[in-house]
Motif scaffolding. Sequence first.
Motif, PDB file in Angstrom:
ATOM      1  N   SER A 165       0.977  -1.397   0.005  1.00  0.00           N
ATOM      2  CA  SER A 165       0.447  -0.204  -0.138  1.00  0.00           C
ATOM      3  C   SER A 165       1.041   1.446   0.187  1.00  0.00           C
ATOM      4  O   SER A 165       1.670   1.258   0.472  1.00  0.00           O
ATOM      5  CB  SER A 165      -0.783   0.023   1.168  1.00  0.00           C
ATOM      6  OG  SER A 165      -0.209   0.104   2.600  1.00  0.00           O
ATOM      7  N   GLY A 166       0.517   2.173   0.210  1.00  0.00           N
ATOM      8  CA  GLY A 166       1.014   3.334  -0.339  1.00  0.00           C
ATOM      9  C   GLY A 166       1.370   3.360  -1.593  1.00  0.00           C
ATOM     10  O   GLY A 166       2.124   5.200  -1.720  1.00  0.00           O
ATOM     11  N   HIS A 167       1.444   2.870  -2.250  1.00  0.00           N
ATOM     12  CA  HIS A 167       0.601   3.956  -4.250  1.00  0.00           C
ATOM     13  C   HIS A 167       0.249   4.563  -4.865  1.00  0.00           C
ATOM     14  O   HIS A 167      -0.123   5.343  -4.458  1.00  0.00           O
ATOM     15  CB  HIS A 167       1.418   2.690  -5.399  1.00  0.00           C
ATOM     16  CG  HIS A 167      -0.157   1.990  -5.393  1.00  0.00           C
ATOM     17  ND1 HIS A 167      -0.919   2.664  -5.438  1.00  0.00           N
ATOM     18  CD2 HIS A 167      -0.162   0.776  -4.292  1.00  0.00           C
ATOM     19  CE1 HIS A 167      -2.578   1.514  -5.166  1.00  0.00           C
ATOM     20  NE2 HIS A 167      -1.534  -0.051  -4.469  1.00  0.00           N
ATOM     21  N   ARG A 168       0.448   4.969  -5.751  1.00  0.00           N
ATOM     22  CA  ARG A 168      -0.055   6.791  -6.602  1.00  0.00           C
ATOM     23  C   ARG A 168      -1.554   6.363  -7.491  1.00  0.00           C
ATOM     24  O   ARG A 168      -1.563   7.641  -7.518  1.00  0.00           O
ATOM     25  CB  ARG A 168       1.347   7.697  -6.777  1.00  0.00           C
ATOM     26  CG  ARG A 168       2.059   7.406  -6.073  1.00  0.00           C
ATOM     27  CD  ARG A 168       2.468   8.205  -5.160  1.00  0.00           C
ATOM     28  NE  ARG A 168       3.444   8.381  -4.151  1.00  0.00           N
ATOM     29  CZ  ARG A 168       4.907   9.458  -4.572  1.00  0.00           C
ATOM     30  NH1 ARG A 168       4.642   9.820  -5.423  1.00  0.00           N
ATOM     31  NH2 ARG A 168       5.502   8.922  -3.902  1.00  0.00           N
ATOM     32  N   ALA A 169      -1.953   4.910  -7.509  1.00  0.00           N
ATOM     33  CA  ALA A 169      -3.108   4.972  -8.180  1.00  0.00           C
ATOM     34  C   ALA A 169      -4.202   5.682  -7.852  1.00  0.00           C
ATOM     35  O   ALA A 169      -4.467   6.176  -6.467  1.00  0.00           O
ATOM     36  CB  ALA A 169      -3.042   3.992  -7.711  1.00  0.00           C
ATOM     37  N   CYS A 170      -4.932   5.497  -8.091  1.00  0.00           N
ATOM     38  CA  CYS A 170      -5.812   6.770  -8.465  1.00  0.00           C
ATOM     39  C   CYS A 170      -7.277   6.349  -6.963  1.00  0.00           C
ATOM     40  O   CYS A 170      -7.270   4.255  -7.553  1.00  0.00           O
ATOM     41  CB  CYS A 170      -7.103   7.099  -9.378  1.00  0.00           C
ATOM     42  SG  CYS A 170      -5.741   7.811 -10.983  1.00  0.00           S
ATOM     43  N   ARG A 171      -7.421   6.793  -6.594  1.00  0.00           N
ATOM     44  CA  ARG A 171      -8.501   5.810  -5.816  1.00  0.00           C
ATOM     45  C   ARG A 171      -9.207   5.131  -6.682  1.00  0.00           C
ATOM     46  O   ARG A 171     -10.661   5.700  -8.077  1.00  0.00           O
ATOM     47  CB  ARG A 171      -9.616   6.631  -4.552  1.00  0.00           C
ATOM     48  CG  ARG A 171     -10.836   7.923  -5.349  1.00  0.00           C
ATOM     49  CD  ARG A 171     -10.899   8.599  -4.847  1.00  0.00           C
ATOM     50  NE  ARG A 171     -11.260  10.170  -5.544  1.00  0.00           N
ATOM     51  CZ  ARG A 171     -12.591  10.422  -5.299  1.00  0.00           C
ATOM     52  NH1 ARG A 171     -13.685   9.338  -4.241  1.00  0.00           N
ATOM     53  NH2 ARG A 171     -13.259  11.101  -6.078  1.00  0.00           N
ATOM     54  N   GLU A 212      11.245   6.022  -4.154  1.00  0.00           N
ATOM     55  CA  GLU A 212       9.995   4.427  -3.346  1.00  0.00           C
ATOM     56  C   GLU A 212       9.444   3.588  -4.507  1.00  0.00           C
ATOM     57  O   GLU A 212       9.425   4.083  -6.112  1.00  0.00           O
ATOM     58  CB  GLU A 212       8.616   4.852  -3.188  1.00  0.00           C
ATOM     59  CG  GLU A 212       9.481   5.889  -2.392  1.00  0.00           C
ATOM     60  CD  GLU A 212       8.412   7.165  -1.865  1.00  0.00           C
ATOM     61  OE1 GLU A 212       7.613   6.706  -2.595  1.00  0.00           O
ATOM     62  OE2 GLU A 212       8.328   8.029  -1.326  1.00  0.00           O
ATOM     63  N   SER A 213       9.324   2.365  -4.109  1.00  0.00           N
ATOM     64  CA  SER A 213       9.190   1.609  -4.999  1.00  0.00           C
ATOM     65  C   SER A 213       8.045   0.301  -4.559  1.00  0.00           C
ATOM     66  O   SER A 213       8.066   0.108  -2.937  1.00  0.00           O
ATOM     67  CB  SER A 213      10.089   0.995  -5.401  1.00  0.00           C
ATOM     68  OG  SER A 213       9.416  -0.476  -5.859  1.00  0.00           O
ATOM     69  N   ALA A 214       6.529   0.498  -4.793  1.00  0.00           N
ATOM     70  CA  ALA A 214       5.798  -0.204  -4.006  1.00  0.00           C
ATOM     71  C   ALA A 214       5.925  -2.016  -4.185  1.00  0.00           C
ATOM     72  O   ALA A 214       4.760  -2.603  -3.807  1.00  0.00           O
ATOM     73  CB  ALA A 214       4.285   0.002  -4.535  1.00  0.00           C
ATOM     74  N   TRP A 215       7.304  -2.380  -5.062  1.00  0.00           N
ATOM     75  CA  TRP A 215       6.782  -3.444  -5.756  1.00  0.00           C
ATOM     76  C   TRP A 215       8.077  -4.603  -4.289  1.00  0.00           C
ATOM     77  O   TRP A 215       8.580  -4.313  -3.934  1.00  0.00           O
ATOM     78  CB  TRP A 215       7.836  -3.708  -6.842  1.00  0.00           C
ATOM     79  CG  TRP A 215       6.955  -3.448  -7.683  1.00  0.00           C
ATOM     80  CD1 TRP A 215       6.937  -2.059  -8.491  1.00  0.00           C
ATOM     81  CD2 TRP A 215       5.914  -3.812  -8.312  1.00  0.00           C
ATOM     82  NE1 TRP A 215       5.917  -1.926  -9.089  1.00  0.00           N
ATOM     83  CE2 TRP A 215       5.281  -2.457  -9.347  1.00  0.00           C
ATOM     84  CE3 TRP A 215       4.897  -5.217  -8.223  1.00  0.00           C
ATOM     85  CZ2 TRP A 215       3.654  -2.793 -10.305  1.00  0.00           C
ATOM     86  CZ3 TRP A 215       4.103  -5.383  -9.297  1.00  0.00           C
ATOM     87  CH2 TRP A 215       3.394  -4.563  -9.567  1.00  0.00           C
ATOM     88  N   GLN A 216       7.626  -5.152  -4.374  1.00  0.00           N
ATOM     89  CA  GLN A 216       8.102  -6.683  -2.758  1.00  0.00           C
ATOM     90  C   GLN A 216       8.649  -7.764  -3.559  1.00  0.00           C
ATOM     91  O   GLN A 216       8.905  -8.680  -3.680  1.00  0.00           O
ATOM     92  CB  GLN A 216       7.132  -7.215  -1.706  1.00  0.00           C
ATOM     93  CG  GLN A 216       6.486  -6.118  -1.212  1.00  0.00           C
ATOM     94  CD  GLN A 216       7.631  -5.081  -0.448  1.00  0.00           C
ATOM     95  OE1 GLN A 216       8.250  -5.562   0.139  1.00  0.00           O
ATOM     96  NE2 GLN A 216       7.650  -3.920  -0.847  1.00  0.00           N
ATOM     97  N   VAL A 217       9.015  -7.461  -5.224  1.00  0.00           N
ATOM     98  CA  VAL A 217       9.205  -8.522  -5.750  1.00  0.00           C
ATOM     99  C   VAL A 217      10.091  -8.078  -7.207  1.00  0.00           C
ATOM    100  O   VAL A 217      10.127  -6.955  -7.675  1.00  0.00           O
ATOM    101  CB  VAL A 217       7.962  -8.940  -7.034  1.00  0.00           C
ATOM    102  CG1 VAL A 217       6.966 -10.227  -6.234  1.00  0.00           C
ATOM    103  CG2 VAL A 217       7.128  -8.633  -8.044  1.00  0.00           C
TER     104      VAL A 217
END
Lengths: 333, 405, 197
Positions: A40-46, A87-92
Amino acid sequence: MTTTPLRLYQVGTFAAGNRLLDPSERTVQSSADRASSITSGHRACRGCGEALAARVVMDAAMRATGGRLVTVNATGCLEVFSTPFPESAWQVPWLHSLFGNAAAVASGVAAAMRATGRDDVRVLAQAGDGGTVDIGLGCLSGMFERNDDVLFVCYDNQGYMNTGVQRSGATPAGASTANTRPVGSGIGNAFGTGKNLPRIAMAHEIPYVATATIADLHDLEAKVTSAMSRRGARYLHVLVPCPLGWGSDASDTVRVARLATQSGLFPVFEAEHGTVTQVTPIRRRVPVEEYLRLQTRFRHLFTEPGRPDVVAALQAQADRDIARYGLDPEEES
Amino acid sequence: MRRQLEGSLAVADTVARCRPRVVAAYPISPQTHIVEALSELVASGGLAPCEYLTVESEFGALSACIGASAAGARTYTATASQGLLFMAEALPNASGLGLPMVMTVANRALGAPINIWNDHSDALSQRDAGWLMLFASSNQEAVDLHVQAFALSERTSLPVMVCMDGFVLTHAVEEVDVPEQEQVDAFLPDFHPRQSLDPDHPVTIGAMVGPEAFTEVKYLMAHRQLRALDEVSAVAQEFESAFGRTSGGLLQPYRTDGAELVVVALGSVLGSLADVVDELRDEGLAVGALGICCYRPWPFDEVRDALRGVTDVVVVNRAVAVGSGSILGQDVRLSAPRGTAVHDVVLGLGGRPVTRDVLRRLVLDVVTGRVGSDSLTFFDLDHDRAAAELARELADTVPANGGGS
Amino acid sequence: MKLDVRIHGRGGQGVVTAAELLSVAAFDQGLHAQALPSFGSERTGAPVTASCRISDRPIRSHDPVSHPDLVMVQDLTLLRDPAVLAGLPDDGTVLVNTRRDLADLARGGLVMGPAQHWVTVPANDLSRELLGRPLPNTALIGAVVGITGLLEPEAVAGSIRRRFAGLGEHVADANVRLAELAYDLVATQTRGSGTHA
């Protein structure tokens, strides 16, 4: 990992319902030890359908591969909202190269894994519809025909949303976009255009092709799992409503996706080696109007004087696909 | 072992001995013999473990190489001309992501008009793509540069282009000492990438960088490129000690000591140029030649030092920068010591042979003042044909007395 | 010591192969050599040229041969092209694949440059006899060996054998035999009246 026993009165019925299922049937998302591949915390639109789909797809693929997964991402919303440096939202392990080359980059990754004795590491490529059906089609077709060991996932939001909602080869007829405005006697995006990528993929006779939507996450996860249980080129086409581009309410994303399937406009099916093997029947068939009315991109079809002819043509399209895929259980019997 | 064989086959054999793990290529003349030979080696198991991807385009070829390199495999491709341009979007991507790989460019002209023959338009058009660019003057050097290129690429974590003249070198049969497997193994350590797609250590490669950091990222790229100059020299020296012959390096001066006139060039023309320099020296002219082996990064200081004391520099450009002049010439001007006259000359385009006769005439024309230093000269041009065409165009566009056609 | 050869023929006649075979033979006997094709698109029947340089010193240059010591003409019809004899010095040699003799060629207006040394070899006929097809290549190579005396017939035979090894021993043998036949023929011709002095 330890989990706290769940008491029914603590949660809403949907989540509790999941936990009442047999463990083997529960979703990956319901598991406390899911990979959370996109944090969570990425910048996608709601209300972003793509973010939801990508999380579900990635976590399911991670589970299916035991965490031995590498992903390649085309340029697009998903790439932009998930990796604003530093920042990066990726855990892969995640690689973004260009807009039109995700399939070829993924082929290269798969070849490298094979050549360096790491066949256990699987490759998943992802792109939006622009990066799949338009600019990325050449590389994708090459990946298909070589039968490279890659699962390519298209998150189809039916247009170039990242650049301000222009039409793509996946935009439906009648839709208003930034470059298909329904001005004058125009209807928006013209009939007789666009491409059906699941069918193009099937024409390559690759081992596995499937469609899914974010309205049925169980189904989406099952298809990712099925895809990852096979080798060779596989294609998954996921319909992901875009509140910004479709003009739908952010809280309606899942509903809109469901209506797309229940109206017959988006057939949900699986195919192996070019032949349809499984379809998801429509549970409660609805007229296309019910789907269209939730989106301002189709508003011009309903404001006075309206375009009942266009709505009828879209209904005909839906009826044709319902018949073609046998989506209506009553009609089928 | 010394063998008499085609340049392409010598390069393919050498590349194979560098043990690439992934080769992805799309056919385009005159690169085809190299990748055909490699595909055969892969199919026969002579190169195992190696994957050969028959991609759908050059864009796909370089993209597959990007993926393979990011996954930690030693990676190779080859192309030419339009193929290189079809890769154009991916070229700065590979360098920007810091992905080591080696690509042979079998130099060929760019269309239109379509032309399959040799000049340097293709590679020079991509001079700012962030790749290291080495030019081979012979097939022996082409072979040696490929071994060096893998070492360079992996040490600097940057992609390297090895340019060899299409047909002139790729299809020439001459004697080449193809390095033995043991020699290459001793010279080229296993590939240990700086970053790699690995589920045990997840990394994000290719994030989006905004205005707050983009300039700094580019600054670091520029810095890294220039620092690679030292590596180019170092690798060439190590190669010399390991293989006992001189190949590569930044520059290749030939009889520039005491030279008043020096001809600067890239690629296979340097051999003929050396012959002409010998001839003219025998006739009492103080001439020399300066071969540029490392074109990117550009060896500013080394070129300046090599040209110190030289009165006239002649630049052999085998490409035109339409609208501004030459490409190599502009680089040379950056480095020419103050007061040096730079004679910028275009010749040998689209396969027109640069013969010893032409080179000799060029030097003599500079000496006798027939080739100036104030503007670009198209040498070996059919002036009559060009003038006739210009006259015809003029007649077509300005009708006499406002009438007729 | 050096020998610069330029070969003119048509796509499919083995122009490039001829240059390569000569260069390999020279290399095998310890000389330096280089074969340079000047390629067009790959079309059968189109005029093709190739160069071969042989020298006892390393060869640096990569430009096509523009001042040949010997011009090999694999197809007689090409002789009308002035480019075929371009740069050939007065003491140069022209080797032509034809069954016509020199006087006949002269009558046809095909012999230019009277000071040059002309040799004719019916390479197509020889090849038809031995290979069943008009492939003039190896015969003309044999002729070059006979004319120049520079290459050892064994080295040439070895280079031919290696080149045609993939096509079976009888093909390789026939090609070596072709080269030998032409070699003998040229020896006779240069001693006899065939030369054009």
